[in-house]
Scaffold this active site. Structure first.
Site, PDB file in Angstrom:
ATOM      1  N   TYR A 102       0.833  -1.206   0.000  1.00 35.08           N
ATOM      2  CA  TYR A 102       0.000   0.000   0.000  1.00 35.08           C
ATOM      3  C   TYR A 102       0.867   1.257   0.000  1.00 35.08           C
ATOM      4  CZ  TYR A 102      -2.679   3.885   1.803  1.00 35.08           C
ATOM      5  OH  TYR A 102      -3.210   5.133   1.970  1.00 35.08           O
ATOM      6  N   ASN A 126      -3.358   9.840  10.483  1.00 34.30           N
ATOM      7  CA  ASN A 126      -4.516   8.967  10.700  1.00 34.30           C
ATOM      8  C   ASN A 126      -5.841   9.716  10.547  1.00 34.30           C
ATOM      9  OD1 ASN A 126      -2.213   7.426  11.827  1.00 34.30           O
ATOM     10  ND2 ASN A 126      -3.847   5.973  12.278  1.00 34.30           N
ATOM     11  N   HIS A 167      -9.991   0.145  11.157  1.00 35.49           N
ATOM     12  CA  HIS A 167      -9.475   1.343  11.822  1.00 35.49           C
ATOM     13  C   HIS A 167      -9.892   1.419  13.284  1.00 35.49           C
ATOM     14  CE1 HIS A 167      -8.930   2.740   7.567  1.00 35.49           C
ATOM     15  NE2 HIS A 167      -7.730   2.782   8.103  1.00 35.49           N
ATOM     16  N   ARG A 204       0.924  -5.908  15.660  1.00 36.74           N
ATOM     17  CA  ARG A 204       0.486  -6.114  14.277  1.00 36.74           C
ATOM     18  C   ARG A 204       1.690  -5.891  13.369  1.00 36.74           C
ATOM     19  NH1 ARG A 204      -4.318  -2.354  11.947  1.00 36.74           N
ATOM     20  NH2 ARG A 204      -2.701  -0.776  12.180  1.00 36.74           N
TER      21      ARG A 204
HETATM   22  N1  UDP Z   1      -5.054  -0.742  16.552  1.00 38.41           N
HETATM   23  C1  UDP Z   1      -5.292  -1.647  17.570  1.00 38.41           C
HETATM   24  N2  UDP Z   1      -6.343  -2.519  17.429  1.00 38.41           N
HETATM   25  C2  UDP Z   1      -7.151  -2.535  16.344  1.00 38.41           C
HETATM   26  C3  UDP Z   1      -6.908  -1.599  15.309  1.00 38.41           C
HETATM   27  C4  UDP Z   1      -5.835  -0.723  15.442  1.00 38.41           C
HETATM   28  O1  UDP Z   1      -4.587  -1.671  18.573  1.00 38.41           O
HETATM   29  O2  UDP Z   1      -8.057  -3.361  16.279  1.00 38.41           O
HETATM   30  C5  UDP Z   1      -3.921   0.200  16.666  1.00 38.41           C
HETATM   31  C6  UDP Z   1      -2.862   0.029  15.594  1.00 38.41           C
HETATM   32  O3  UDP Z   1      -1.882  -0.886  16.011  1.00 38.41           O
HETATM   33  C7  UDP Z   1      -2.313   1.442  15.464  1.00 38.41           C
HETATM   34  C8  UDP Z   1      -3.494   2.328  15.802  1.00 38.41           C
HETATM   35  O4  UDP Z   1      -4.435   1.501  16.487  1.00 38.41           O
HETATM   36  O5  UDP Z   1      -1.312   1.672  16.414  1.00 38.41           O
HETATM   37  C9  UDP Z   1      -4.179   2.927  14.579  1.00 38.41           C
HETATM   38  O6  UDP Z   1      -4.457   1.875  13.672  1.00 38.41           O
HETATM   39  P1  UDP Z   1      -5.356   2.068  12.390  1.00 38.41           P
HETATM   40  O7  UDP Z   1      -5.479   0.724  11.726  1.00 38.41           O
HETATM   41  O8  UDP Z   1      -6.591   2.785  12.754  1.00 38.41           O
HETATM   42  O9  UDP Z   1      -4.504   3.061  11.474  1.00 38.41           O
HETATM   43  P2  UDP Z   1      -2.988   2.946  10.909  1.00 38.41           P
HETATM   44  O10 UDP Z   1      -2.112   3.603  11.953  1.00 38.41           O
HETATM   45  O11 UDP Z   1      -2.684   1.523  10.677  1.00 38.41           O
HETATM   46  O12 UDP Z   1      -3.050   3.755   9.646  1.00 38.41           O
END
Ligand code: UDP
Length: 322
Positions: A139, A168, A187, A279
């Site tokens: 991505y 974000n 998200h 993750r």
């Molecule tokens: N996050 C989490 N649990 C979830 C989804 C996201 O702990 O079920 C955390 C993720 O590890 C990151 C933050 O929330 O630190 C924001 O994640 P999101 O997927 O919303 O946006 P990204 O930062 O990946 O663009």
């Protein structure tokens, strides 16, 4: 008023930006293939359902257009690691088709949806635009590739472009019935709402990061502030401004646990959670240095206090999912 073509205008950020453009009196045409967007997000008379690869349809829509705001893309980092070809074909291939049609139609101004994911795991925060471009997912790579192409087209075609590197994106425009509705949802904020409503715990991805509470830090920016950044970028280009990449964030970070607590305060409901493993590909900390955008385009985030973000997102969630 300039005429603007919005690609991906039935999606989350695209529909909210198209809505703002309309409110400001622009003539707006939306192209969306509805593979991820929602028909109800766009006034029917503005929406043209087509793929960017349909060069004939796109060229026709470009007649009389002054500038393009290009959102159309797939956006899920995890999915991109499982379906990389699909991401390059859609995000890079779709963009190239659009740029060809723009060259043919003589349209030479573009605002492009880019992402903080082009920085990968940054060496330091806040991140300036001059930081190393080193994406860690297909991505992020697809967006970095399009930015590269835009550099060449600036030079050889006179295509002036602004790449907005979003941090974000979150929040909503509940009065307009517009907000975040991805399927599947990945998200953080919508998933926190879901946990609050169902009692099913959200997974917190790791609490052993080197941050104050051990959870990841992100720079959460209200989608309304993001939409304003697109308007500012369009004004910059219409005034003859040059090409460049700009971070769009607040400059302040929030940890996952801070966002979780803010959701509890705004909704008045406890949010059950379970800490699981990290993750893959999650950087510890992503925070924007957005001073370039502030200085060049006089843009300021106005609605990105985390509680205000969550209030708007919650109002939309209640509207949509209750
Ligand atoms: N996050 C989490 N649990 C979830 C989804 C996201 O702990 O079920 C955390 C993720 O590890 C990151 C933050 O929330 O630190 C924001 O994640 P999101 O997927 O919303 O946006 P990204 O930062 O990946 O663009």
């Amino acid at each position: 008023m300039p005429k603007i073509l919005v690609t991906g205008g039935a999606g989350y950020i695209g529909s909210i930006t198209a809505h703002l453009l309309l409110r400001r009196g622009h003539e707006v045409v939306v192209i969306d293939d509805l593979s991820r967007g929602h028909r109800e997000n766009v006034p029917a008379e503005r929406l043209h359902v087509a793929r960017l690869q349909d060069t004939g349809a796109v060229t026709e829509l470009l007649a009389g257009v002054d500038a393009v705001v290009h959102f159309a893309a797939f956006i899920a980092v995890g999915e991109s690691t499982r379906e990389p070809e699909m991401y390059f074909s859609n995000n890079v291939g779709g963009s190239l088709s659009l740029f060809e049609a723009m060259a043919r139609a003589g349209v030479h101004r573009l605002v492009f949806s880019s992402t903080a994911a082009v920085y990968g795991d940054p060496e330091r925060v806040p991140i300036p635009e001059t930081a190393r471009i080193a994406p860690v997912s297909p991505y992020g790579e697809s967006k970095a590739m399009v930015e590269k192409v835009l550099g060449e087209l600036d030079r050889y075609r006179g295509l002036r472009s602004v790449a907005l590197r979003y941090f974000n994106a979150c929040g909503a425009e509940p009065e307009a019935g517009l907000g975040e509705a991805h399927d599947p949802e990945t998200h953080l904020i919508p998933l926190l709402f879901r946990a609050a409503m169902t009692g099913e715990p959200i997974q917190v991805f790791g609490d052993d990061y080197p941050t104050p509470d051990g959870t990841c830090t992100r720079d959460y920016i209200h989608v309304g502030d993001l939409a304003e950044a697109h308007i500012a970028a369009l004004e910059h280009l219409m005034a003859g401004g040059g090409s460049g990449a700009f971070n769009v964030g607040t400059g302040k970070g929030q940890t996952v646990m801070e966002v979780l607590r803010a959701v509890e305060e705004v909704t008045g409901k406890p949010v059950p959670y379970r800490v699981t493993g990290r993750r893959e590909g999650d950087p510890t900390e992503l925070v924007a240095d957005s001073s370039k955008l502030r200085k060049t385009m006089k843009w300021e985030p106005r609605r990105s206090d985390i509680h205000e973000i969550i209030r708007d997102a919650w109002a939309y969630y209640a509207l949509k999912f209750n």
